[in-house]
Design a protein around this motif. Structure first.
Motif, PDB file in Angstrom:
ATOM      1  N   THR A 251       0.633  -1.444  -0.253  1.00  0.00           N
ATOM      2  CA  THR A 251       0.142   0.123   0.003  1.00  0.00           C
ATOM      3  C   THR A 251       0.941   1.020   0.007  1.00  0.00           C
ATOM      4  O   THR A 251       0.588   2.225  -0.820  1.00  0.00           O
ATOM      5  N   ILE A 252       1.954   1.078   0.691  1.00  0.00           N
ATOM      6  CA  ILE A 252       2.742   2.386   0.824  1.00  0.00           C
ATOM      7  C   ILE A 252       3.425   2.512  -0.464  1.00  0.00           C
ATOM      8  O   ILE A 252       3.852   3.763  -0.848  1.00  0.00           O
ATOM      9  N   LYS A 253       4.073   1.582  -1.017  1.00  0.00           N
ATOM     10  CA  LYS A 253       4.662   1.662  -2.478  1.00  0.00           C
ATOM     11  C   LYS A 253       3.706   2.150  -3.595  1.00  0.00           C
ATOM     12  O   LYS A 253       4.194   2.765  -4.285  1.00  0.00           O
ATOM     13  N   MET A 254       2.348   1.967  -3.453  1.00  0.00           N
ATOM     14  CA  MET A 254       1.336   2.549  -4.345  1.00  0.00           C
ATOM     15  C   MET A 254       1.095   4.047  -3.982  1.00  0.00           C
ATOM     16  O   MET A 254       1.038   4.956  -5.017  1.00  0.00           O
ATOM     17  N   LEU A 255       1.293   4.268  -2.750  1.00  0.00           N
ATOM     18  CA  LEU A 255       1.295   5.747  -2.378  1.00  0.00           C
ATOM     19  C   LEU A 255       2.290   6.598  -2.778  1.00  0.00           C
ATOM     20  O   LEU A 255       2.256   7.915  -3.045  1.00  0.00           O
ATOM     21  N   THR A 256       3.471   6.051  -2.930  1.00  0.00           N
ATOM     22  CA  THR A 256       4.866   6.867  -3.245  1.00  0.00           C
ATOM     23  C   THR A 256       4.983   6.762  -4.627  1.00  0.00           C
ATOM     24  O   THR A 256       5.687   7.540  -5.233  1.00  0.00           O
TER      25      THR A 256
END
Length: 329
Positions: free
Chosen positions: A86-91
């Protein structure tokens, strides 16, 4: 947490009008990975090589949430729950299979460079510092990459130094810094371009209690006085209690809770405990059952102790990855 933060001024500020700075929106965010499955039977390795069989694995399944500017949110879950994906998609590192994500009014995976200039990140053992340069020189290089002028650079570094005490070691080469010193420099590196959003993955793991409290004080200052949005992943429940008022729990790729700590405690507290007074680690054990040991970092702490091998923080720093330098590159 109160999201009506005071406006930025001095070394931090200058937002362009009309931008949704600091806001994060995810709607039905889904990420499916296609991986090779090994076939059973004789010569399975050869058959898999010649005619690989692909299977779909859903890492994140229809996740939706909204984070307002100036919030500090703890994003928690066991290993493999979908946090990192999820964090990698946000970044913008990963492209979602479906759904919508917006950070600072931008779609991260479509506008990667513009997004990278508006976010900062400190991810575990990865570092933005150049290994053979003094920490201050690394910060100066990053400032040049992001177009931060010399005067503004000095003002921002001075502001960081007031809480993080960087000047005590910023002329030391990064490879010679202790883990706590390196992470404090990495925090400054992630914020030198004044991003509206900061992502933190285990920022205080392996640190002593004094340095941990310094980092926590710094993060509180960034949220309460600078209006910065912070998304924190951690196994340290003390950190969650001291920093976050809102918690998002994810498990098996789905959001299982999104709300404040007091409600979470009431939902999973023992009947003998007064509302809101339940120990957070006990709450997580009731919420996640067998997977709670992974969420609470009981395995991670054991691995960390083995990795440090009794040599203190510096051993952790020696194992750090090579510089990630600029996300905007």
């Amino acid at each position: 947490m109160n999201i009506n933060r005071p406006g930025r001024s001095g070394a931090f500020g200058g937002r362009a009008a009309g931008q949704a700075e600091g806001g994060i929106t995810a709607e039905n965010l889904t990420k499916v990975f296609h991986v090779s499955a090994r076939r059973p039977g004789r010569f399975s390795a050869v058959r898999s090589l010649i005619s690989p069989q692909r299977v779909a694995r859903t890492a994140v399944d229809g996740v939706s949430f909204q984070i307002q500017p100036g919030e500090l949110v703890a994003f928690l879950g066991p290993n493999g729950a979908g946090k990192s994906t999820t964090i990698k998609m946000l970044t913008g590192i990963l492209t979602p299979s479906s759904g919508r994500v917006e950070v600072n009014g931008l779609v991260p995976h479509r506008e990667r460079i513009a997004n990278a200039r508006r976010v900062g990140a400190v991810f575990g053992q990865r570092s933005q510092l150049w290994w053979d340069l003094p920490a201050r020189d690394s910060l100066s290089v990053l400032a040049d990459i992001h177009g931060v002028g010399p005067e503004l650079f000095r003002e921002r570094v001075a502001a960081f130094d007031r809480i993080l005490e960087l000047s005590a070691f910023w002329d030391t080469r990064a490879r010679q810094l202790s883990l706590g010193q390196r992470v404090r420099c990495d925090l400054a590196a992630a914020l030198i371009h004044d991003p509206a959003v900061l992502y933190l993955d285990e920022p205080t793991i392996g640190m002593d209690v004094v340095v941990k409290e310094q980092v926590r004080e710094f993060l509180r200052d960034q949220v309460e006085n600078r209006g910065r949005t912070v998304v924190l992943t951690t196994h340290d429940m003390t950190e969650v209690e001291r920093l976050a008022e809102r918690v998002i729990l994810i498990n098996h790729g789905q959001i299982v809770y999104d709300g404040d700590l007091s409600t979470l405690r009431r939902n999973h507290s023992d009947t003998d405990e007064p509302d809101g007074n339940a120990d957070l680690e006990d709450v997580m054990r009731r919420a996640f059952g067998r997977q709670a040991s992974e969420l609470l970092g009981e395995r991670a702490e054991s691995e960390s102790s083995t990795r440090l091998g009794g040599t203190g923080e510096r051993a952790g720093a020696q194992n750090a990855d090579k510089p990630q330098a600029a996300m905007s590159s």
